[in-house]
Structures are given as structure tokens and as C-alpha cells.
Design a protein around this motif. Structure first.
Motif, PDB file in Angstrom:
ATOM      1  N   VAL A   1      -4.619  -0.847  -7.894  1.00  0.00           N
ATOM      2  CA  VAL A   1      -5.890  -0.357  -8.447  1.00  0.00           C
ATOM      3  C   VAL A   1      -6.563   0.579  -7.442  1.00  0.00           C
ATOM      4  O   VAL A   1      -7.031   1.664  -7.802  1.00  0.00           O
ATOM      5  CB  VAL A   1      -6.825  -1.537  -8.814  1.00  0.00           C
ATOM      6  N   ASP A   2      -6.612   0.175  -6.188  1.00  0.00           N
ATOM      7  CA  ASP A   2      -7.253   1.003  -5.170  1.00  0.00           C
ATOM      8  C   ASP A   2      -6.557   2.362  -5.046  1.00  0.00           C
ATOM      9  O   ASP A   2      -7.220   3.402  -4.961  1.00  0.00           O
ATOM     10  CB  ASP A   2      -7.267   0.285  -3.817  1.00  0.00           C
ATOM     11  N   ASN A   3      -5.243   2.374  -5.058  1.00  0.00           N
ATOM     12  CA  ASN A   3      -4.507   3.634  -4.961  1.00  0.00           C
ATOM     13  C   ASN A   3      -4.617   4.464  -6.236  1.00  0.00           C
ATOM     14  O   ASN A   3      -4.674   5.695  -6.176  1.00  0.00           O
ATOM     15  CB  ASN A   3      -3.052   3.379  -4.590  1.00  0.00           C
ATOM     16  N   ALA A   4      -4.675   3.816  -7.377  1.00  0.00           N
ATOM     17  CA  ALA A   4      -4.848   4.545  -8.643  1.00  0.00           C
ATOM     18  C   ALA A   4      -6.204   5.249  -8.665  1.00  0.00           C
ATOM     19  O   ALA A   4      -6.313   6.391  -9.128  1.00  0.00           O
ATOM     20  CB  ALA A   4      -4.715   3.594  -9.827  1.00  0.00           C
ATOM     21  N   LYS A   5      -7.218   4.581  -8.169  1.00  0.00           N
ATOM     22  CA  LYS A   5      -8.546   5.211  -8.106  1.00  0.00           C
ATOM     23  C   LYS A   5      -8.528   6.408  -7.157  1.00  0.00           C
ATOM     24  O   LYS A   5      -9.103   7.455  -7.463  1.00  0.00           O
ATOM     25  CB  LYS A   5      -9.593   4.188  -7.665  1.00  0.00           C
ATOM     26  N   THR A   6      -7.877   6.266  -6.026  1.00  0.00           N
ATOM     27  CA  THR A   6      -7.787   7.367  -5.058  1.00  0.00           C
ATOM     28  C   THR A   6      -7.091   8.575  -5.683  1.00  0.00           C
ATOM     29  O   THR A   6      -7.501   9.716  -5.467  1.00  0.00           O
ATOM     30  CB  THR A   6      -7.020   6.907  -3.800  1.00  0.00           C
ATOM     31  N   LEU A   7      -6.037   8.320  -6.449  1.00  0.00           N
ATOM     32  CA  LEU A   7      -5.223   9.397  -7.031  1.00  0.00           C
ATOM     33  C   LEU A   7      -5.657   9.798  -8.447  1.00  0.00           C
ATOM     34  O   LEU A   7      -5.045  10.664  -9.043  1.00  0.00           O
ATOM     35  CB  LEU A   7      -3.751   8.964  -7.051  1.00  0.00           C
ATOM     36  N   TRP A   8      -6.686   9.159  -8.966  1.00  0.00           N
ATOM     37  CA  TRP A   8      -7.160   9.423 -10.331  1.00  0.00           C
ATOM     38  C   TRP A   8      -6.049   9.185 -11.345  1.00  0.00           C
ATOM     39  O   TRP A   8      -5.764  10.011 -12.213  1.00  0.00           O
ATOM     40  CB  TRP A   8      -7.717  10.840 -10.455  1.00  0.00           C
TER      41      TRP A   8
ATOM     42  N   ASP B   1       0.832  -1.201   0.000  1.00  0.00           N
ATOM     43  CA  ASP B   1       0.000   0.000   0.000  1.00  0.00           C
ATOM     44  C   ASP B   1       0.871   1.256   0.000  1.00  0.00           C
ATOM     45  O   ASP B   1       0.654   2.183  -0.783  1.00  0.00           O
ATOM     46  CB  ASP B   1      -0.932  -0.022   1.215  1.00  0.00           C
ATOM     47  N   TYR B   2       1.853   1.280   0.867  1.00  0.00           N
ATOM     48  CA  TYR B   2       2.748   2.443   0.950  1.00  0.00           C
ATOM     49  C   TYR B   2       3.524   2.641  -0.346  1.00  0.00           C
ATOM     50  O   TYR B   2       3.569   3.748  -0.886  1.00  0.00           O
ATOM     51  CB  TYR B   2       3.714   2.262   2.134  1.00  0.00           C
ATOM     52  N   MET B   3       4.139   1.579  -0.837  1.00  0.00           N
ATOM     53  CA  MET B   3       4.985   1.701  -2.034  1.00  0.00           C
ATOM     54  C   MET B   3       4.184   2.106  -3.270  1.00  0.00           C
ATOM     55  O   MET B   3       4.623   2.946  -4.053  1.00  0.00           O
ATOM     56  CB  MET B   3       5.729   0.383  -2.289  1.00  0.00           C
ATOM     57  N   THR B   4       3.009   1.495  -3.468  1.00  0.00           N
ATOM     58  CA  THR B   4       2.227   1.836  -4.657  1.00  0.00           C
ATOM     59  C   THR B   4       1.666   3.253  -4.550  1.00  0.00           C
ATOM     60  O   THR B   4       1.654   3.993  -5.538  1.00  0.00           O
ATOM     61  CB  THR B   4       1.090   0.825  -4.917  1.00  0.00           C
ATOM     62  N   TYR B   5       1.219   3.642  -3.355  1.00  0.00           N
ATOM     63  CA  TYR B   5       0.700   5.004  -3.198  1.00  0.00           C
ATOM     64  C   TYR B   5       1.798   6.033  -3.443  1.00  0.00           C
ATOM     65  O   TYR B   5       1.575   7.040  -4.128  1.00  0.00           O
ATOM     66  CB  TYR B   5       0.091   5.195  -1.803  1.00  0.00           C
ATOM     67  N   MET B   6       2.972   5.798  -2.914  1.00  0.00           N
ATOM     68  CA  MET B   6       4.090   6.733  -3.105  1.00  0.00           C
ATOM     69  C   MET B   6       4.518   6.789  -4.579  1.00  0.00           C
ATOM     70  O   MET B   6       4.740   7.869  -5.117  1.00  0.00           O
ATOM     71  CB  MET B   6       5.282   6.347  -2.216  1.00  0.00           C
ATOM     72  N   ARG B   7       4.618   5.644  -5.203  1.00  0.00           N
ATOM     73  CA  ARG B   7       5.038   5.617  -6.605  1.00  0.00           C
ATOM     74  C   ARG B   7       4.046   6.370  -7.479  1.00  0.00           C
ATOM     75  O   ARG B   7       4.414   7.199  -8.298  1.00  0.00           O
ATOM     76  CB  ARG B   7       5.190   4.175  -7.078  1.00  0.00           C
ATOM     77  N   LEU B   8       2.765   6.076  -7.305  1.00  0.00           N
ATOM     78  CA  LEU B   8       1.739   6.757  -8.092  1.00  0.00           C
ATOM     79  C   LEU B   8       1.622   8.229  -7.699  1.00  0.00           C
ATOM     80  O   LEU B   8       1.433   9.099  -8.557  1.00  0.00           O
ATOM     81  CB  LEU B   8       0.393   6.058  -7.918  1.00  0.00           C
TER      82      LEU B   8
END
Length: 185
Positions: free
Chosen positions: A71-78, A18-25
Motif C-alpha cells: 500500500v505504501d509503495n502503491a501510494k508513492t507510485l500512484w 519493500d524492495y520487491m513490491t516497489y520494483m514490481r509496481l
């Protein structure tokens, strides 16, 4: 991604993803980049994928966890996501920018596993109302039957039909000249 395998618990693995994907995106988003590609080739020996550490895992289950969190983080960040290399980069040293990849029976288990992964992650993206983009290399798909009900060619068509967009490796390829020499694709 080597940290994932060394996590002490399932909770820690999920938190790390969760942390790594959110930060990367998030970093991409901060720089006004609204898309991210994810290599979805399973790491089961391929010189282009394995030797260059481009794969997250050799395990379909681990990749599925990564994808669902991404996918969940991509949706959050559009953000938009696209997947490569559908259905799999292959076991050889073929550069699909200049030549078509041909799949052989000796690689059927690897190919089927990778297609299983793409099927799982495209279905999940669609269930979350996220557009799915697939990057497809230039290839010759076998029409011979596998252990399942469908041939590789038919399975490819089923998964590709779930995509909203299909991208190719490169438009200036030499593939078009090679394609003309094949009587059946």
C-alpha cells in the motif's frame, strides 16, 4: 517470495518486501500499467493456489506486512491495487469461471482466517486513503452461524462494504444458469 522465509532478521524481511513490491509496481508503472492485483488467499492447501505458488504465505501476520508495504509503495507510485480472491478461492477444484463455489463447514476455520486477512488489509488501505478493489468469485455463502457473532454471509457483507469497487471473475460465466436453480442465496 521464498526468500522472505529465509531472511535472517525482521529488518531484512521488511527491506526485502519493500524492495520487491516497489520494483514490481515500478516496472508496471514504467509500462503505463496503473493497477496490480494481489492474490490474498492464505496458502493452506488449495490446488489452484498452493500448487501454482500463487500465495505469499499461510500466515495472516506475514500477509499483513506484505500488504502494508505494498500500500505504501502503491501510494508513492500512484498505483491502484486490487485483492483476489475474496473471501477465499475454496478448498476444491471448482473453477469459479464456470461454476459457483459452495463453502462447507469443514472449511470454516480456513475461510474465517482468510476473511480476517481481508478485513485487516481493507481497513489498512482505507486508513491510508487508498481505494480498495475486491475481486469476488461466484459463490454460495453459508448463513449458518460461526463461533463469532456473525455468520460468514454477514462477515462477507461487512468486509465487502469497505470496498470501493467489486470486480467479478468473468462476465461470460455459466454462473447465472446455476444461480437460477438455488432458492436461497
Amino acid at each position: 517470495w521464498g526468500l522472505y522465509d529465509n531472511c535472517w532478521s525482521e529488518w531484512a524481511k521488511i527491506a526485502l518486501l519493500d524492495y520487491m513490491t516497489y520494483m514490481r509496481l515500478g516496472i508496471l508503472k514504467a509500462h503505463r500499467i496503473n493497477s496490480y492485483w494481489l492474490v490474498c488467499d492464505l496458502d493452506r492447501w488449495n490446488p489452484v493456489i498452493s500448487w501454482l505458488d500463487r500465495s505469499f504465505s499461510s500466515n495472516v501476520s506475514d500477509y499483513t506486512k506484505l500488504w502494508k508495504i505494498m500500500v505504501d509503495n502503491a501510494k508513492t507510485l500512484w498505483m491502484n491495487l486490487y485483492l483476489k480472491h475474496f473471501p477465499w478461492h475454496g478448498a476444491g477444484k471448482i473453477d469459479t469461471h464456470i461454476w459457483a463455489l459452495t463453502y462447507y463447514r469443514k472449511n470454516i476455520n480456513y475461510l474465517e482466517s482468510n476473511m480476517q486477512l481481508f478485513n485487516i488489509i481493507t481497513k489498512y488501505a482505507k486508513s491510508q486513503w487508498l481505494e480498495i478493489w475486491l475481486m469476488v468469485g461466484h459463490m454460495i455463502l453459508p448463513k449458518w452461524p460461526t463461533d463469532g457473532d456473525n455468520s460468514i454471509y454477514e462477515s462477507f457483507q461487512t468486509i465487502a462494504n469497505q470496498a470501493d469497487y467489486i470486480l467479478t471473475d468473468d462476465l461470460r460465466m455459466k454462473w447465472h444458469t446455476q444461480e437460477k436453480s438455488f432458492s436461497e442465496l
